[in-house]
Write an enzyme that holds these catalytic residues in place. Structure first.
Site, mmCIF file in Angstrom:
data_model
loop_
_atom_site.group_PDB
_atom_site.id
_atom_site.type_symbol
_atom_site.label_atom_id
_atom_site.label_comp_id
_atom_site.label_asym_id
_atom_site.label_seq_id
_atom_site.Cartn_x
_atom_site.Cartn_y
_atom_site.Cartn_z
ATOM 1 N N SER A 113 0.824 -1.206 0.000
ATOM 2 C CA SER A 113 0.000 0.000 0.000
ATOM 3 C C SER A 113 0.867 1.268 0.000
ATOM 4 O O SER A 113 1.582 1.495 -0.977
ATOM 5 C CB SER A 113 -0.954 -0.089 1.199
ATOM 6 O OG SER A 113 -1.939 0.880 1.115
ATOM 7 N N ASP A 163 -10.268 -3.123 -5.070
ATOM 8 C CA ASP A 163 -9.597 -2.300 -4.053
ATOM 9 C C ASP A 163 -10.144 -0.867 -4.126
ATOM 10 O O ASP A 163 -9.970 -0.186 -5.137
ATOM 11 C CB ASP A 163 -8.078 -2.312 -4.317
ATOM 12 C CG ASP A 163 -7.299 -1.667 -3.184
ATOM 13 O OD1 ASP A 163 -7.872 -0.861 -2.436
ATOM 14 O OD2 ASP A 163 -6.098 -1.969 -3.053
ATOM 15 N N HIS A 194 -8.445 -4.551 -0.713
ATOM 16 C CA HIS A 194 -7.145 -4.011 -0.286
ATOM 17 C C HIS A 194 -6.343 -5.034 0.532
ATOM 18 O O HIS A 194 -5.122 -4.946 0.616
ATOM 19 C CB HIS A 194 -7.394 -2.739 0.534
ATOM 20 C CG HIS A 194 -6.190 -1.870 0.686
ATOM 21 N ND1 HIS A 194 -5.514 -1.337 -0.383
ATOM 22 C CD2 HIS A 194 -5.511 -1.460 1.791
ATOM 23 C CE1 HIS A 194 -4.491 -0.629 0.055
ATOM 24 N NE2 HIS A 194 -4.459 -0.700 1.369
#
Ligand code: MLT
Length: 213
Positions: A113, A163, A194
């Site tokens: 991320s 996501d 995610h």
């Protein structure tokens, strides 16, 4: 040095390789928003058994949550800060290689991320710092003024098709941008959001084995 330390400008941990064969590789662990230098150690050991692990903590605090660069809103980055933080991290890697005694030409980023986004930025702004990169959820962090030469850089990008934070279409643009710069990119589009899945982590482990020189 195994304990957390605050040398070289970043709070970080360095865990030397346990396996002589893997010792040439160093995996740079880059956590997501709200993480720290301890978060990805177990994952790093599992995906790259025996390699050196270098794990810095992002220096930005967003409501108390560490990150690697500032953002103005979700998915909207403070480009000036991103550029500054990217160079700072690149310089830290070089300094850490000297200090801890690992090969600076054999660094693989493993970023999740926000950590994946700064790893992508490292490749775009400081080509040559990373030999390989695993980007577990990432998007285009910025558009560089000059296309970097990423010939010889291997990238594994894993995106969740649902996501909400890192949209698939944006991740596809990142894959195209890295390919245009000469990187060898494998882009996995996974039926998830995610959160990471065990199947993609298995695929990551295989890719790391296959691309290790
Ligand atoms: C970022 O800010 O890098 C991305 O939005 C991912 C995250 O939420 O950290």
């Amino acid at each position: 040095m195994n304990a957390t330390n605050n040398d070289l400008g970043f709070i970080h941990r360095f865990i030397p390789a346990t396996d002589v064969a893997a010792a040439a590789d160093t995996v740079l662990l880059l956590h997501g928003t709200g993480g720290n230098e301890n978060d990805l150690l177990e994952l790093g050991t599992s995906l790259a058994p025996g390699a050196n692990l270098l794990s810095p903590r992002g220096k930005i605090l967003e409501n108390g949550m560490p990150r690697f660069f500032r953002r103005l809103a979700e998915g909207v980055f403070d480009e000036e800060d991103l550029i500054h933080r990217t160079h700072e991290l690149a310089d830290f890697i070089t300094a850490a290689a000297k200090h801890h005694g690992f090969d600076a030409k054999r660094v693989t980023a493993l970023g999740y991320s926000n950590g994946g986004n700064i790893a992508a930025s490292l490749m775009l702004l400081r080509p040559g710092v990373l030999q390989r990169a695993v980007l577990l959820r990432a998007m285009v962090p910025l558009i560089p003024d000059q296309t970097p030469d990423l010939t010889g850089t291997d990238v594994f990008l894993a995106s969740g098709i649902a996501d909400p934070i890192l949209p698939l279409e944006n991740a596809r643009r990142l894959a195209a941008m890295l390919r245009d710069a000469g990187a060898e990119v494998k882009h996995l589009e996974i039926p998830t959001g995610h959160q990471l899945t065990s199947a993609e982590l298995d695929a990551t482990r295989n890719w790391l084995e296959q691309t290790s020189s």
